[in-house]
Design an enzyme around this catalytic site. Structure first.
Site, short mmCIF file in Angstrom:
data_model
loop_
_atom_site.label_atom_id
_atom_site.label_comp_id
_atom_site.label_asym_id
_atom_site.label_seq_id
_atom_site.Cartn_x
_atom_site.Cartn_y
_atom_site.Cartn_z
N HIS A 1 0.81 -1.22 0.00
CA HIS A 1 0.00 0.00 0.00
C HIS A 1 0.84 1.27 0.00
O HIS A 1 0.32 2.36 -0.22
CB HIS A 1 -0.95 0.01 1.21
CG HIS A 1 -0.29 0.32 2.52
ND1 HIS A 1 0.04 -0.65 3.44
CD2 HIS A 1 0.12 1.48 3.07
CE1 HIS A 1 0.60 -0.09 4.50
NE2 HIS A 1 0.68 1.20 4.28
N ASP B 1 -0.90 -7.40 1.15
CA ASP B 1 -0.29 -6.08 1.29
C ASP B 1 1.22 -6.25 1.26
O ASP B 1 1.88 -6.27 2.30
CB ASP B 1 -0.75 -5.41 2.59
CG ASP B 1 -0.29 -3.96 2.68
OD1 ASP B 1 0.29 -3.45 1.69
OD2 ASP B 1 -0.50 -3.33 3.72
N SER C 1 5.25 1.04 8.16
CA SER C 1 4.67 0.17 7.15
C SER C 1 5.75 -0.51 6.33
O SER C 1 6.69 0.11 5.87
CB SER C 1 3.80 1.00 6.20
OG SER C 1 2.56 0.42 6.01
#
Length: 316
Positions: free
Chosen positions: A140, A181, A264
């Site tokens: 993402h 992801d 992330s």
């Protein structure tokens, strides 16, 4: 199977299977609901997937489907979830958790990397059978291919993103586990050293030399560009989670680790074993560390082994 007090426990639904487990030298636990039954119930919840700030998955040690409802879920959506739970008395547990779920968007595992205005973290360096090196991160961060990634600290060019996965339906994800992801970056800078290590916040490094799927109940650690949490555990190994922006991810690993924006894509691991790629969590704007006081901090990870298997990669 799950870990309890450091020992693996095998859940079974009949006494004959329990004896087989004992004969094999393991610890059995007799439960009332089978894996197939719990997976079917999770499938009913998956029909509701798309409700922002929710997560659910099978929890082996309680023999239930565990549902987390975070801040921002409407009364109407909560009622839809509770209606499914009511159809399965005793098989579903609903917990209310503070904070909203967000993707933690912001070369060693845990180092900051940058592309097209986004700061994320590297998870692990990997390579294929031909020796080509690929760094793994979250999909993402920059959905797509062809974008160039740089080391955030000094602007050193890493390489180009060659594959990614991020989607809102099982069809957009891996056919087997549905986790979705992740991205891989092909390292093309011959002057960039890419050891098989992760980087702790204090400046020390640790070797990663193998990988596998995570197991419920095991102790795990996480490092990223913005923060680290070295004290946590796996709560569920196949969770359907919908972030506050409506993005739904399937087959994700849920942990009690905290995370912040910028983490992330970072590394989740235990010892020298690579386990997952950081995706998101709640309270991402709050302080995070080994002494984090938030007892309801949760974060979610793509199983690394699924990515390695699909792409023909392995850790050092």
């Amino acid at each position: 199977m799950y870990y309890q007090d450091g020992r693996p426990v095998i859940a079974v639904t009949d006494t004959a299977a329990a004896q087989s487990v004992r004969d094999a030298g393991a610890v059995p636990k007799l439960v009332t609901r089978s894996t197939a039954e719990l997976a079917s119930i999770q499938g009913e919840f998956d029909e509701l997937a798309g409700i922002p700030n929710t997560a659910w998955g099978v929890e082996a040690d309680s023999n239930q489907v565990s549902v987390e409802i975070f801040d921002g879920v409407s009364d109407a959506d909560r009622a839809r979830i509770e209606e499914v739970a009511a159809a399965h008395p005793g098989a579903v547990r609903i917990d209310t958790v503070g904070g909203k779920l967000e993707p933690a968007a912001t070369l060693r595992g845990g180092n900051g990397i940058w592309s097209e205005g986004w700061l994320c973290s590297a998870a692990f360096n990997t390579h294929n059978s031909a020796g080509a090196v690929y760094t793994v991160t979250a999909g993402h961060c920059v959905p797509g291919t062809g974008n160039v990634w740089l080391v955030n600290s000094d602007g050193t060019r890493i390489g180009t993103q060659t594959a990614y996965r991020i989607g809102k339906s099982p069809q957009a994800c891996d056919a087997a586990t549905r986790a979705c992801d992740w991205a891989i970056i092909k390292v093309v800078n011959a002057n960039l050293t890419t050891p098989g290590t992760i980087h702790y916040g204090g400046g020390t490094n640790a070797q990663i030399d193998n990988s596998r799927y995570a197991a419920e109940g095991e102790a795990v650690r996480r490092v990223g560009d913005t923060s680290q949490d070295l004290v946590g555990n796996v709560q569920k190994t196949s969770t359907t989670v919908t972030y506050t922006d409506g993005t739904t991810l399937y087959g994700m690993v849920q942990t009690s680790l905290c995370a912040k924006h910028g983490d992330s894509g970072g590394a989740m691991f235990t010892g020298a074993t690579a386990l997952g790629i950081a995706s998101g969590g709640n309270y991402l704007d709050e302080p995070c560390g080994d002494s984090d006081a938030q007892s309801d901090r949760l974060s979610y990870y793509t199983p690394l082994q699924m990515v390695l298997n699909e792409r023909g990669l392995h850790v050092y």
